[in-house]
Design a protein around this motif. Structure first.
Motif, mmCIF file in Angstrom:
data_model
loop_
_atom_site.group_PDB
_atom_site.id
_atom_site.type_symbol
_atom_site.label_atom_id
_atom_site.label_comp_id
_atom_site.label_asym_id
_atom_site.label_seq_id
_atom_site.Cartn_x
_atom_site.Cartn_y
_atom_site.Cartn_z
ATOM 1 N N ILE A 1 11.400 2.449 -10.828
ATOM 2 C CA ILE A 1 10.221 3.024 -11.461
ATOM 3 C C ILE A 1 9.433 4.009 -10.352
ATOM 4 N N TYR A 2 8.895 4.925 -10.636
ATOM 5 C CA TYR A 2 8.172 5.797 -9.897
ATOM 6 C C TYR A 2 6.570 5.992 -10.440
ATOM 7 N N VAL A 3 5.729 5.755 -9.370
ATOM 8 C CA VAL A 3 4.224 5.738 -9.663
ATOM 9 C C VAL A 3 3.542 7.081 -9.053
ATOM 10 N N LEU A 4 2.824 7.705 -9.880
ATOM 11 C CA LEU A 4 2.232 9.015 -9.601
ATOM 12 C C LEU A 4 0.841 8.271 -9.223
ATOM 13 N N ILE A 5 0.414 8.682 -7.948
ATOM 14 C CA ILE A 5 -0.893 8.164 -7.505
ATOM 15 C C ILE A 5 -1.807 9.540 -7.414
ATOM 16 N N SER B 1 -8.544 6.478 -4.566
ATOM 17 C CA SER B 1 -7.645 6.735 -5.443
ATOM 18 C C SER B 1 -8.426 6.675 -6.817
ATOM 19 N N VAL B 2 -7.890 7.825 -7.608
ATOM 20 C CA VAL B 2 -8.552 7.944 -9.047
ATOM 21 C C VAL B 2 -7.796 7.200 -10.150
ATOM 22 N N GLY B 3 -6.452 7.016 -9.948
ATOM 23 C CA GLY B 3 -5.619 6.229 -10.917
ATOM 24 C C GLY B 3 -3.979 6.257 -10.530
ATOM 25 N N SER B 4 -3.466 5.913 -11.250
ATOM 26 C CA SER B 4 -1.898 5.973 -11.197
ATOM 27 C C SER B 4 -1.113 5.630 -12.433
ATOM 28 N N ILE C 1 -5.070 15.277 -5.060
ATOM 29 C CA ILE C 1 -3.823 15.209 -4.368
ATOM 30 C C ILE C 1 -2.944 14.089 -5.218
ATOM 31 N N THR C 2 -1.807 14.634 -5.369
ATOM 32 C CA THR C 2 -1.037 13.816 -6.335
ATOM 33 C C THR C 2 0.292 13.187 -5.339
ATOM 34 N N VAL C 3 0.918 12.026 -5.487
ATOM 35 C CA VAL C 3 1.891 11.608 -4.683
ATOM 36 C C VAL C 3 2.716 10.677 -5.530
ATOM 37 N N CYS C 4 4.120 11.107 -5.723
ATOM 38 C CA CYS C 4 5.226 10.106 -6.409
ATOM 39 C C CYS C 4 5.929 9.059 -5.408
ATOM 40 N N VAL C 5 5.710 7.964 -5.771
ATOM 41 C CA VAL C 5 6.351 6.914 -4.634
ATOM 42 C C VAL C 5 7.193 5.955 -5.562
ATOM 43 N N ALA C 6 8.238 5.675 -4.991
ATOM 44 C CA ALA C 6 9.148 4.731 -5.554
ATOM 45 C C ALA C 6 8.542 3.300 -5.641
ATOM 46 N N LYS C 7 8.574 2.411 -6.699
ATOM 47 C CA LYS C 7 8.120 1.041 -6.768
ATOM 48 C C LYS C 7 9.480 0.029 -7.012
ATOM 49 N N GLY C 8 9.435 -0.856 -6.458
ATOM 50 C CA GLY C 8 10.376 -2.005 -6.561
ATOM 51 C C GLY C 8 11.223 -1.722 -5.588
#
Length: 54
Positions: free
Chosen positions: A2-6, A15-18, A47-54
């Motif tokens: 899963i990838y999370v857009l923050i 942080s506004v949301g994810s 500013i947006t960041v995609c991070v891997a979750k898990g």
């Protein structure tokens, strides 16, 4: 995986949301769409960041 857009407001560090995506490509596409919108949030750029979750 899963990838999370923050989404973060520049300058505030808040942080506004994810949002979760099933693929890295979908996450990056959403991040690019936010960047291309040129719409500041409450006077600040997002500013947006995609991070891997898990």
């Amino acid at each position: 995986m899963i990838y999370v857009l923050i989404i973060i407001l520049a300058g505030s560090g808040s942080s506004v949301g994810s949002v979760e995506f099933n693929t890295k490509e979908a996450c990056e596409t959403a991040a690019k769409a936010i960047a291309a919108s040129s719409r500041p949030f409450a006077g600040a750029s997002a500013i947006t960041v995609c991070v891997a979750k898990g």
